[in-house]
Structure formats: structure tokens, C-alpha cells
Design an enzyme around this catalytic site. Structure first.
Site, PDB file in Angstrom:
ATOM      1  N   ASP A 228       0.807  -1.226   0.000  1.00 58.52           N
ATOM      2  CA  ASP A 228       0.000   0.000   0.000  1.00 58.52           C
ATOM      3  C   ASP A 228       0.841   1.277   0.000  1.00 58.52           C
ATOM      4  OD1 ASP A 228      -2.371  -1.439  -0.030  1.00 58.52           O
ATOM      5  OD2 ASP A 228      -2.464  -1.557   2.156  1.00 58.52           O
ATOM      6  N   GLU A 229       2.045   1.211  -0.558  1.00 61.66           N
ATOM      7  CA  GLU A 229       2.904   2.391  -0.592  1.00 61.66           C
ATOM      8  C   GLU A 229       3.407   2.698  -2.002  1.00 61.66           C
ATOM      9  OE1 GLU A 229       5.985   2.413   2.333  1.00 61.66           O
ATOM     10  OE2 GLU A 229       4.650   1.859   3.976  1.00 61.66           O
TER      11      GLU A 229
END
Length: 285
Positions: A228-229
């Protein structure tokens, strides 16, 4: 059809003469520029350019690439030309929550999103009826620790077989391996049901409610090995209050997620997103 339409995207170190060289070469081939966007990242001195244009029907992509080659070599450009007449193929991956899937299917149906869904992949059966009603192949692939690597190889093969150029994670609740994330870098878009980087995990809205936040949101981003980055494509927020329940937060979040994911997919398929290391350059119009 009397003309072909293309999108040209390039990046290189910024210096005088780049835009002039490209537009002169296009003009020599009878190109009519429909849209032009550029951005220079001053810290790195890197130029990003996107041009949408139309040319006489006899002018193919091969002809354009040959005409632009002297400029590409001169400025050491990374250049890509995409045919706007084609309908890009995508694969959608979903688990139990189907709002993102339904919204994308609807936006394709009404013509706002130009794409063909080559298949839907899920680790649950919940979306089979919806998918097959639309005439789209449904692939039910349950995932366990033992077969995860095998399932990811199946996905790679499905991408190759269908010619899909984008994989869309529409609330697909399985973490992809580092190997798959790296092999398909820039080809997988995820909707993170939170305003990054806060509140990761399976229940971000519950976490947000417990913390009494005043804004919730969603983030559409490319998938990388860092969970999620990945580079962010699109985001949206909505104001919430102490009077709202957790269920209210979740309902508002579903709406935001659907819109953000569809826009991220649209921007990517229209060639409006360019990767700039860990960030993106997004030419929305």
C-alpha cells in the site's frame, strides 16, 4: 475513418529544443495536435511530455516511430506511442466486496471508460453471476499459503493469453507477492480503502471511527513490493463527523473507493499517468 489518433508520451532530461523537435517531426507527417501537456521536475531536471494527435489514416505507428527516431536518439528519450483506436484489455481481481467491480463495469457500459474486461479473477464465488451476466470469463481461484505462487503464475499466464495491459485490484483482499509486484510493476492498480498512509489493514474505517477522524478517503495507486505504498495516481476525501456510525463511514468509503478506482484506471488507460521514480505525473486534462 480518415485519420488515426495516437498518444505520445516521453521523458528525458530537460533541455532546449525537445518540444520543437517532436512537434516539427509530427507536423511533417501531417499531425494535428489535439492535446498537449508537459511538466519538468526541477529537482531531477526531468521532462515529462504527453501529446494526443491525429494523423492521416495511412500514417501508422511504425511510420511515426521512424520519423521520431532522430529526436529520440538526440535527446536520449524514453518514448512510447499508443494507438487511441484500440480498446485496452484489463483484468479485474475482486474478493467479496464488489462495489469497485460494479462501478467499473457500469462506466464501461456507458462509454465513460474505454476498456474491455478480459476476465475477472476472484478467490470467492460471490461475483460469478454478475460477471457471467456481462459475458465476461470468471476465474475462481481460491488462495492458500500452499498454492499462492501457483495462482500468481496463473495470473501471469492469463495476462499473456488475453493481452491485458492492466490488472485492477477492486478490493481484492489478498497481498500479492514481491515477485509478482515487481514483474508487473506499473501494470497493477490497487484501491486502498483508506487515505494513505494511515489506518492500514482490513478495517481502516473502523480504525478511523475509533480515532474520531474528520476526513476519510481512498487512494488509487500502483502496486509495489511495499504494501500500500506504491506511486499514487488518484485520491479523494470526504468530511465525516462524530455523529456518524462505523457503518456510515463504511458506506461513504464504498462510494469514494468506487470513484477513485475508476478514475485511476481511466487515467492509466488514457496514457495520462507517467511514473516519476516513487511518484507519478498525472495529466488529467
Amino acid at each position: 475513418m480518415t485519420e488515426n489518433k495516437f498518444i505520445l508520451k516521453l521523458s528525458c532530461l530537460d533541455q532546449p529544443g525537445i518540444v520543437a523537435a517532436i512537434t516539427t517531426a509530427l507536423a511533417a507527417r501531417g499531425a494535428n495536435i489535439l492535446e498537449s501537456n508537459q511538466f519538468c521536475d526541477r529537482p531531477t531536471n526531468e521532462l515529462f511530455l504527453r501529446i494526443a494527435f491525429a494523423v492521416p489514416v495511412a500514417t501508422t505507428r511504425d511510420i511515426l516511430e521512424l520519423a521520431l527516431k532522430p529526436s529520440v536518439d538526440r535527446f536520449d528519450m524514453k518514448l512510447k506511442i499508443e494507438d487511441l483506436s484500440r480498446r485496452p484489455k484489463i483484468i479485474i481481481m475482486v474478493s467479496k466486496f464488489d462495489h469497485g467491480l460494479l462501478h467499473i463495469l457500469y462506466q464501461i457500459k456507458v462509454g465513460w471508460l474505454n476498456a474491455e474486461v478480459a476476465g475477472v479473477v476472484s478467490n470467492h464465488e460471490d461475483s460469478r453471476a454478475t460477471t457471467e451476466h456481462e459475458g465476461i470469463p470468471y476465474h475462481y481461484w481460491p488462495v492458500t499459503k500452499e498454492n499462492k505462487a501457483e495462482r500468481e503464475e496463473q495470473l501471469i499466464e492469463l495476462v499473456k493469453e488475453t493481452g491485458a495491459e492492466l490488472v485492477v485490484l477492486a478490493r481484492y483482499m489478498q497481498v500479492l507477492s514481491n515477485d509478482l509486484s515487481n514483474r508487473l510493476f506499473g501494470m497493477i492498480i490497487n484501491i486502498h480503502h483508506s487515505f494513505l498512509p494511515s489506518f492500514k489493514g482490513a478495517k481502516p474505517y473502523h480504525q478511523a471511527h475509533e480515532r474520531g477522524v474528520k476526513l476519510i478517503g481512498a487512494t488509487g495507486h500502483y502496486v509495489t513490493a511495499d504494501l500500500d505504498e506504491g506511486p499514487i495516481i488518484e485520491q479523494e476525501t470526504e468530511r465525516v463527523s462524530h455523529a456518524m456510525t462505523t457503518e456510515d463511514f463504511v458506506a461513504a468509503g464504498r462510494d469514494i473507493e468506487s470513484r477513485v478506482l475508476a478514475r485511476a484506471v481511466k487515467f492509466h488507460l488514457e496514457g495520462r499517468v507517467m511514473l516519476n521514480h516513487h511518484r507519478t505525473v498525472v495529466f488529467t486534462q
